[in-house]
Design a protein around this motif. Structure first.
Motif, PDB file in Angstrom:
ATOM      1  N   LEU A  29     -15.994 110.742 -10.303  1.00  0.00           N
ATOM      2  CA  LEU A  29     -15.777 112.113 -10.754  1.00  0.00           C
ATOM      3  C   LEU A  29     -17.058 112.900 -10.468  1.00  0.00           C
ATOM      4  O   LEU A  29     -18.130 112.530 -10.941  1.00  0.00           O
ATOM      5  CB  LEU A  29     -15.451 112.083 -12.261  1.00  0.00           C
ATOM      6  N   LEU A  30     -16.956 113.939  -9.664  1.00  0.00           N
ATOM      7  CA  LEU A  30     -18.120 114.769  -9.331  1.00  0.00           C
ATOM      8  C   LEU A  30     -18.103 116.009 -10.227  1.00  0.00           C
ATOM      9  O   LEU A  30     -17.067 116.657 -10.384  1.00  0.00           O
ATOM     10  CB  LEU A  30     -18.084 115.223  -7.870  1.00  0.00           C
ATOM     11  N   THR A  31     -19.251 116.320 -10.794  1.00  0.00           N
ATOM     12  CA  THR A  31     -19.365 117.512 -11.639  1.00  0.00           C
ATOM     13  C   THR A  31     -20.313 118.508 -10.975  1.00  0.00           C
ATOM     14  O   THR A  31     -21.215 118.097 -10.234  1.00  0.00           O
ATOM     15  CB  THR A  31     -19.949 117.136 -13.023  1.00  0.00           C
ATOM     16  N   VAL A  77     -26.437 108.602  -3.824  1.00  0.00           N
ATOM     17  CA  VAL A  77     -26.597 109.368  -2.587  1.00  0.00           C
ATOM     18  C   VAL A  77     -25.786 110.662  -2.539  1.00  0.00           C
ATOM     19  O   VAL A  77     -26.009 111.498  -1.655  1.00  0.00           O
ATOM     20  CB  VAL A  77     -26.252 108.506  -1.336  1.00  0.00           C
ATOM     21  N   CYS A  78     -24.864 110.848  -3.474  1.00  0.00           N
ATOM     22  CA  CYS A  78     -23.982 112.024  -3.397  1.00  0.00           C
ATOM     23  C   CYS A  78     -24.811 113.314  -3.521  1.00  0.00           C
ATOM     24  O   CYS A  78     -25.593 113.472  -4.462  1.00  0.00           O
ATOM     25  CB  CYS A  78     -22.935 111.950  -4.509  1.00  0.00           C
ATOM     26  N   PRO A  79     -24.662 114.244  -2.566  1.00  0.00           N
ATOM     27  CA  PRO A  79     -25.494 115.454  -2.593  1.00  0.00           C
ATOM     28  C   PRO A  79     -25.062 116.498  -3.621  1.00  0.00           C
ATOM     29  O   PRO A  79     -25.776 117.486  -3.832  1.00  0.00           O
ATOM     30  CB  PRO A  79     -25.304 116.029  -1.176  1.00  0.00           C
ATOM     31  N   ILE A  80     -23.910 116.286  -4.265  1.00  0.00           N
ATOM     32  CA  ILE A  80     -23.396 117.300  -5.200  1.00  0.00           C
ATOM     33  C   ILE A  80     -24.161 117.221  -6.525  1.00  0.00           C
ATOM     34  O   ILE A  80     -24.515 116.127  -6.970  1.00  0.00           O
ATOM     35  CB  ILE A  80     -21.877 117.077  -5.444  1.00  0.00           C
ATOM     36  N   ILE A 137     -12.438 114.556  -8.224  1.00  0.00           N
ATOM     37  CA  ILE A 137     -12.714 113.190  -7.763  1.00  0.00           C
ATOM     38  C   ILE A 137     -13.007 113.223  -6.260  1.00  0.00           C
ATOM     39  O   ILE A 137     -12.258 113.820  -5.486  1.00  0.00           O
ATOM     40  CB  ILE A 137     -11.542 112.258  -8.131  1.00  0.00           C
ATOM     41  N   GLY A 138     -14.125 112.602  -5.861  1.00  0.00           N
ATOM     42  CA  GLY A 138     -14.558 112.653  -4.473  1.00  0.00           C
ATOM     43  C   GLY A 138     -14.089 111.464  -3.652  1.00  0.00           C
ATOM     44  O   GLY A 138     -13.362 110.591  -4.145  1.00  0.00           O
ATOM     45  N   VAL A 139     -14.536 111.424  -2.414  1.00  0.00           N
ATOM     46  CA  VAL A 139     -14.214 110.318  -1.493  1.00  0.00           C
ATOM     47  C   VAL A 139     -14.499 108.974  -2.165  1.00  0.00           C
ATOM     48  O   VAL A 139     -13.753 108.009  -2.032  1.00  0.00           O
ATOM     49  CB  VAL A 139     -15.049 110.451  -0.192  1.00  0.00           C
ATOM     50  N   SER A 140     -15.599 108.913  -2.917  1.00  0.00           N
ATOM     51  CA  SER A 140     -16.070 107.657  -3.527  1.00  0.00           C
ATOM     52  C   SER A 140     -15.257 107.202  -4.735  1.00  0.00           C
ATOM     53  O   SER A 140     -15.564 106.164  -5.314  1.00  0.00           O
ATOM     54  CB  SER A 140     -17.508 107.866  -3.995  1.00  0.00           C
ATOM     55  N   HIS A 141     -14.253 107.988  -5.140  1.00  0.00           N
ATOM     56  CA  HIS A 141     -13.476 107.751  -6.371  1.00  0.00           C
ATOM     57  C   HIS A 141     -14.272 108.067  -7.630  1.00  0.00           C
ATOM     58  O   HIS A 141     -13.815 107.811  -8.730  1.00  0.00           O
ATOM     59  CB  HIS A 141     -12.935 106.309  -6.447  1.00  0.00           C
ATOM     60  N   LEU A 158     -15.016 119.640  -5.268  1.00  0.00           N
ATOM     61  CA  LEU A 158     -16.477 119.646  -5.175  1.00  0.00           C
ATOM     62  C   LEU A 158     -16.989 118.747  -4.048  1.00  0.00           C
ATOM     63  O   LEU A 158     -18.062 118.978  -3.502  1.00  0.00           O
ATOM     64  CB  LEU A 158     -17.087 119.198  -6.512  1.00  0.00           C
ATOM     65  N   CYS A 159     -16.224 117.721  -3.706  1.00  0.00           N
ATOM     66  CA  CYS A 159     -16.644 116.799  -2.638  1.00  0.00           C
ATOM     67  C   CYS A 159     -16.630 117.539  -1.303  1.00  0.00           C
ATOM     68  O   CYS A 159     -15.656 118.207  -0.966  1.00  0.00           O
ATOM     69  CB  CYS A 159     -15.685 115.608  -2.591  1.00  0.00           C
ATOM     70  N   ILE A 160     -17.717 117.418  -0.541  1.00  0.00           N
ATOM     71  CA  ILE A 160     -17.788 118.096   0.758  1.00  0.00           C
ATOM     72  C   ILE A 160     -17.524 117.114   1.905  1.00  0.00           C
ATOM     73  O   ILE A 160     -17.744 117.441   3.060  1.00  0.00           O
ATOM     74  CB  ILE A 160     -19.162 118.790   0.947  1.00  0.00           C
ATOM     75  N   LYS A 161     -17.096 115.910   1.562  1.00  0.00           N
ATOM     76  CA  LYS A 161     -16.752 114.881   2.561  1.00  0.00           C
ATOM     77  C   LYS A 161     -17.909 114.642   3.544  1.00  0.00           C
ATOM     78  O   LYS A 161     -17.703 114.563   4.747  1.00  0.00           O
ATOM     79  CB  LYS A 161     -15.438 115.261   3.272  1.00  0.00           C
ATOM     80  N   CYS A 162     -19.112 114.548   2.989  1.00  0.00           N
ATOM     81  CA  CYS A 162     -20.291 114.334   3.838  1.00  0.00           C
ATOM     82  C   CYS A 162     -20.335 112.917   4.395  1.00  0.00           C
ATOM     83  O   CYS A 162     -21.055 112.640   5.354  1.00  0.00           O
ATOM     84  CB  CYS A 162     -21.555 114.615   3.043  1.00  0.00           C
ATOM     85  N   GLY A 163     -19.623 111.982   3.754  1.00  0.00           N
ATOM     86  CA  GLY A 163     -19.538 110.621   4.267  1.00  0.00           C
ATOM     87  C   GLY A 163     -20.678 109.694   3.855  1.00  0.00           C
ATOM     88  O   GLY A 163     -20.667 108.506   4.199  1.00  0.00           O
ATOM     89  N   LEU A 164     -21.671 110.218   3.112  1.00  0.00           N
ATOM     90  CA  LEU A 164     -22.823 109.362   2.753  1.00  0.00           C
ATOM     91  C   LEU A 164     -22.402 108.168   1.903  1.00  0.00           C
ATOM     92  O   LEU A 164     -22.889 107.052   2.112  1.00  0.00           O
ATOM     93  CB  LEU A 164     -23.851 110.179   1.975  1.00  0.00           C
ATOM     94  N   CYS A 165     -21.527 108.400   0.923  1.00  0.00           N
ATOM     95  CA  CYS A 165     -21.118 107.294   0.034  1.00  0.00           C
ATOM     96  C   CYS A 165     -20.461 106.186   0.842  1.00  0.00           C
ATOM     97  O   CYS A 165     -20.736 105.001   0.623  1.00  0.00           O
ATOM     98  CB  CYS A 165     -20.185 107.792  -1.073  1.00  0.00           C
TER      99      CYS A 165
HETATM  100  S1  SF4 Z   1     -21.278 111.378  -1.081  1.00  0.00           S
HETATM  101 FE1  SF4 Z   1     -20.312 113.057   0.105  1.00  0.00          FE
HETATM  102  S2  SF4 Z   1     -18.282 112.219   0.638  1.00  0.00           S
HETATM  103 FE2  SF4 Z   1     -19.083 110.921  -0.992  1.00  0.00          FE
HETATM  104  S3  SF4 Z   1     -18.240 111.816  -2.873  1.00  0.00           S
HETATM  105 FE3  SF4 Z   1     -20.263 112.747  -2.563  1.00  0.00          FE
HETATM  106  S4  SF4 Z   1     -19.850 114.655  -1.407  1.00  0.00           S
HETATM  107 FE4  SF4 Z   1     -18.012 113.359  -1.274  1.00  0.00          FE
END
Ligand code: SF4
Ligand code: SF4
Length: 283
Positions: free
Chosen positions: A149-151, A232-235, A143-147, A179-186
């Protein structure tokens, strides 16, 4: 009831994976019900055993949302693809439940959504069962910053449903790293500033009320859901398929550029799809 050949353990797991993939699931994972107790993140009444006491395993499957359609949000096309994916998931939930019941494994379906309106969700402030933690416990992502689920395969551009079963099925390993890289875009592109990054943990603070207000506004225009944090999530390897690894600047500049020129050629295809099928003026 006509019975299917009863299978157990690894054989049963392979059969379920095949069953789901033949019906369009992109990813399938298995969680033992103990994982809800081990993580202790979900309130006890919302855990599988509290909802269906015979449950031993939760099967979670996901269907992807095509990135170029998610990028058009809010749009009629995004809404249709979202609803179609939800319907496909719900069909699979029922088919798999019946398939397992016919094998003698008592099973319980949990459809994609279990609320009838945004107002109902706002009043309760939580759904009856969370597929995102279930997918995490089934090893499908983190689970990423945005809440969300990132796969690894689709980042957050995948929707989930779950089946609880009394069958004991070997659980999948958890994802080895966040998996979240905390890029902050979300957080920076959320139109309601509903997501706030936190220094002390991966998952951000999330203002669900603000997010639901956005959805209500879009429901009124029949252009829900919002999903900008998903777009927008880059993952996700889906960005390789769609050759969209370097979209950060495009996303960051979108509002400013379109405010200046609705016909900006960099956003032409998104603007075209948004322009048709959704009411832009209040009734
Ligand atoms: S946009 Fe960046 S900070 Fe937000 S969930 Fe995706 S990787 Fe994490
Ligand atoms: S769905 Fe939209 S309003 Fe809700 S958190 Fe994501 S970007 Fe913000």
């Amino acid at each position: 009831m006509e019975m299917n050949t009863p299978l157990e353990g690894r054989e049963l797991k392979d059969d379920i994976i095949r069953f789901c993939k033949q019906r369009d699931a992109d990813i399938v994972g298995f969680a033992s019900v103990e994982r809800w107790d081990d993580f202790d993140e979900v309130p006890p009444a919302f855990r599988p055993r509290a909802i269906f006491p015979p449950a031993r395993t939760v099967i979670v499957f996901g269907m992807s949302m095509p990135l170029p359609v998610v990028e058009t949000t809010p749009s009629a096309l995004h809404k249709e693809i979202y609803n179609t994916t939800n319907r496909q998931l719900d069909n699979l939930v029922m088919e798999l439940t019946r398939h397992l019941n016919r094998m003698g494994h008592a099973s319980f379906p949990f459809t994609r959504d279990t609320y009838t309106s945004m107002r109902a969700l706002k009043e309760a402030n939580i759904a009856a069962f969370g597929h995102a933690p279930a997918a995490k416990y089934a090893g499908l992502g983190t689970i990423g910053v945005s809440h969300c689920l990132l796969t690894p395969e689709f980042g957050p551009r995948v929707r989930f449903a779950s089946v609880f079963t009394a069958a004991d099925i070997p659980a999948d390993a958890l994802q080895p790293k966040e998996l979240c890289i905390k890029c902050g875009l979300c957080a920076s592109l959320c139109p309601k500033s509903a997501i706030k990054d936190r220094e002390d943990q991966v998952i951000g603070d999330y203002d669900k009320k603000a997010c639901l207000e956005m959805h209500e506004e879009l429901v009124a225009r029949r252009a829900n859901p919002c999903g900008i944090c998903t777009k927008v999530c880059p993952i996700g390897k889906d960005r390789l398929l769609y050759k969209s690894k370097n979209s950060r600047r495009k996303y960051l500049e979108e509002k400013e550029k379109l405010d200046i020129n609705q016909e900006d050629p960099s956003y032409q295809s998104w603007s075209h799809i948004r322009r048709y099928g959704v009411a832009h003026k209040p009734r």
